[in-house]
Design an enzyme around this catalytic site. Structure first.
Site, PDB file in Angstrom:
ATOM      1  CE  LYS A  14      -4.231  -1.200   2.481  1.00  0.00           C
ATOM      2  NZ  LYS A  14      -5.093  -0.687   3.485  1.00  0.00           N
ATOM      3  CD  GLU A  40       0.640  -2.802  16.588  1.00  0.00           C
ATOM      4  OE1 GLU A  40      -0.226  -3.283  15.767  1.00  0.00           O
ATOM      5  OE2 GLU A  40       1.908  -2.944  16.207  1.00  0.00           O
ATOM      6  CG  ASP A  71      -9.841  -0.502   6.090  1.00  0.00           C
ATOM      7  OD1 ASP A  71      -8.914  -0.857   6.354  1.00  0.00           O
ATOM      8  OD2 ASP A  71     -10.844  -0.993   6.180  1.00  0.00           O
ATOM      9  CG  PHE A 152      -1.098  -6.015  -2.258  1.00  0.00           C
ATOM     10  CD1 PHE A 152      -1.030  -4.681  -3.086  1.00  0.00           C
ATOM     11  CD2 PHE A 152      -1.925  -5.894  -1.131  1.00  0.00           C
ATOM     12  CE1 PHE A 152      -1.719  -3.548  -2.756  1.00  0.00           C
ATOM     13  CE2 PHE A 152      -2.743  -4.889  -0.827  1.00  0.00           C
ATOM     14  CZ  PHE A 152      -2.678  -3.714  -1.488  1.00  0.00           C
ATOM     15  CG  HIS A 180      -9.108   0.038  -5.549  1.00  0.00           C
ATOM     16  ND1 HIS A 180      -8.667  -0.909  -6.708  1.00  0.00           N
ATOM     17  CD2 HIS A 180      -8.487  -0.401  -4.481  1.00  0.00           C
ATOM     18  CE1 HIS A 180      -7.808  -1.517  -6.000  1.00  0.00           C
ATOM     19  NE2 HIS A 180      -7.503  -1.484  -4.626  1.00  0.00           N
TER      20      HIS A 180
HETATM   21  P1  IMP Z   1      -6.952  -3.145   4.575  1.00  0.00           P
HETATM   22  O1  IMP Z   1      -7.186  -2.150   4.135  1.00  0.00           O
HETATM   23  O2  IMP Z   1      -5.259  -2.960   5.236  1.00  0.00           O
HETATM   24  O3  IMP Z   1      -7.807  -3.638   5.706  1.00  0.00           O
HETATM   25  O4  IMP Z   1      -6.560  -4.167   3.756  1.00  0.00           O
HETATM   26  C1  IMP Z   1      -7.834  -5.041   3.523  1.00  0.00           C
HETATM   27  C2  IMP Z   1      -7.130  -6.117   2.517  1.00  0.00           C
HETATM   28  O5  IMP Z   1      -7.772  -6.213   1.016  1.00  0.00           O
HETATM   29  C3  IMP Z   1      -5.576  -6.547   2.239  1.00  0.00           C
HETATM   30  O6  IMP Z   1      -5.276  -7.420   3.290  1.00  0.00           O
HETATM   31  C4  IMP Z   1      -5.831  -7.163   0.980  1.00  0.00           C
HETATM   32  O7  IMP Z   1      -5.981  -8.582   1.078  1.00  0.00           O
HETATM   33  C5  IMP Z   1      -6.872  -6.529   0.160  1.00  0.00           C
HETATM   34  N1  IMP Z   1      -6.493  -5.399  -0.519  1.00  0.00           N
HETATM   35  C6  IMP Z   1      -6.489  -4.152  -0.175  1.00  0.00           C
HETATM   36  N2  IMP Z   1      -5.965  -3.316  -1.149  1.00  0.00           N
HETATM   37  C7  IMP Z   1      -5.694  -3.994  -2.457  1.00  0.00           C
HETATM   38  C8  IMP Z   1      -5.416  -3.848  -3.591  1.00  0.00           C
HETATM   39  O8  IMP Z   1      -5.145  -2.622  -4.213  1.00  0.00           O
HETATM   40  N3  IMP Z   1      -5.510  -5.100  -4.486  1.00  0.00           N
HETATM   41  C9  IMP Z   1      -5.748  -6.290  -3.947  1.00  0.00           C
HETATM   42  N4  IMP Z   1      -5.937  -6.510  -2.722  1.00  0.00           N
HETATM   43  C10 IMP Z   1      -6.172  -5.400  -1.923  1.00  0.00           C
END
Ligand code: IMP
Length: 201
Positions: A14, A40, A71, A152, A180
């Site tokens: 990210k 954290e 998020d 990823f 996005h």
């Molecule tokens: P969070 O925003 O850190 O809660 O991430 C949520 C989860 O969504 C991550 O662990 C990834 O598995 C997935 N994710 C977030 N952004 C992407 C992206 O750009 N491509 C694919 N999966 C994503």
């Protein structure tokens, strides 16, 4: 003098994408988990909006600097928006991307309707408590088998509308041009420009 802004994420993928998207703003010095301690934060929110606010406000409070967090969730139509806010731990706490992808493919096995969208909610928070929010959406569909080596998370399973390749088959520059994350973070650019010129002081 450059304005320090914290990129409040511990996910190196990210952070890499965010810097590729917003790293060109003159006058901003980005601080990441590589050079500043981030708090954290338990992602206990019920929505992407709640979690983005939690992460950005905690980082701004702890560091005393403006902080940008996001998020992201994958919302699958036929599953009523699941995994959504639970995208990271879909297959269980501590499970990896592959386990999440396998679980999703199993749930969709035989499904004709494979429409899905990625949704990113970005929040900029100032240490005084003010916040700004923006959303970015990328619509597409889920394929049957993972393809591609870039990106990823769910990237190997997701083909954006108008494309034939998964996000993981596209070069990082191609993903970052339409993602996005780009749409959400790009909407933050005017606010960051205001910050740099002192309009938010
Ligand atoms: P969070 O925003 O850190 O809660 O991430 C949520 C989860 O969504 C991550 O662990 C990834 O598995 C997935 N994710 C977030 N952004 C992407 C992206 O750009 N491509 C694919 N999966 C994503």
């Amino acid at each position: 003098m450059a304005r320090k802004v914290v990129l409040a994420s511990k996910n190196p993928y990210k952070v890499g994408e965010a810097l590729a998207i917003l790293g060109d703003i003159p006058g901003v010095e980005w601080l990441t988990f590589r050079n500043i301690a981030l708090p954290e934060v338990e992602e206990i929110g019920e929505t992407l909006e709640d979690n983005a606010i939690l992460k950005a406000t905690a980082a701004a409070r702890e560091t005393g600097l403006p902080a940008l967090a996001e998020d992201t969730g994958l919302e699958v139509e036929v599953l009523g928006g699941v995994p959504g806010v639970r995208s990271a731990r879909f297959a269980g706490e501590g499970k990896d991307y592959r386990a999440n992808n396998e679980k999703l493919l199993k749930l969709l096995s035989g499904a004709m309707d494979r429409r899905a969208r990625f949704r990113t909610v970005a929040v900029l928070a100032l240490p005084d408590g003010r916040t700004w929010m923006a959303e970015g959406v990328l619509a597409g569909r889920i394929v049957d088998t993972p393809r591609g080596k870039y990106g990823f998370g769910y990237d190997p399973l997701f083909v954006p509308n108008g494309e034939v390749r998964t996000l993981a088959e596209m070069l990082p520059t191609e993903k970052n041009a339409i993602s996005h994350r780009r749409r959400a973070l790009e909407a933050m650019r005017p606010i960051l420009l205001d910050l740099v010129r002192g309009a938010l002081d």
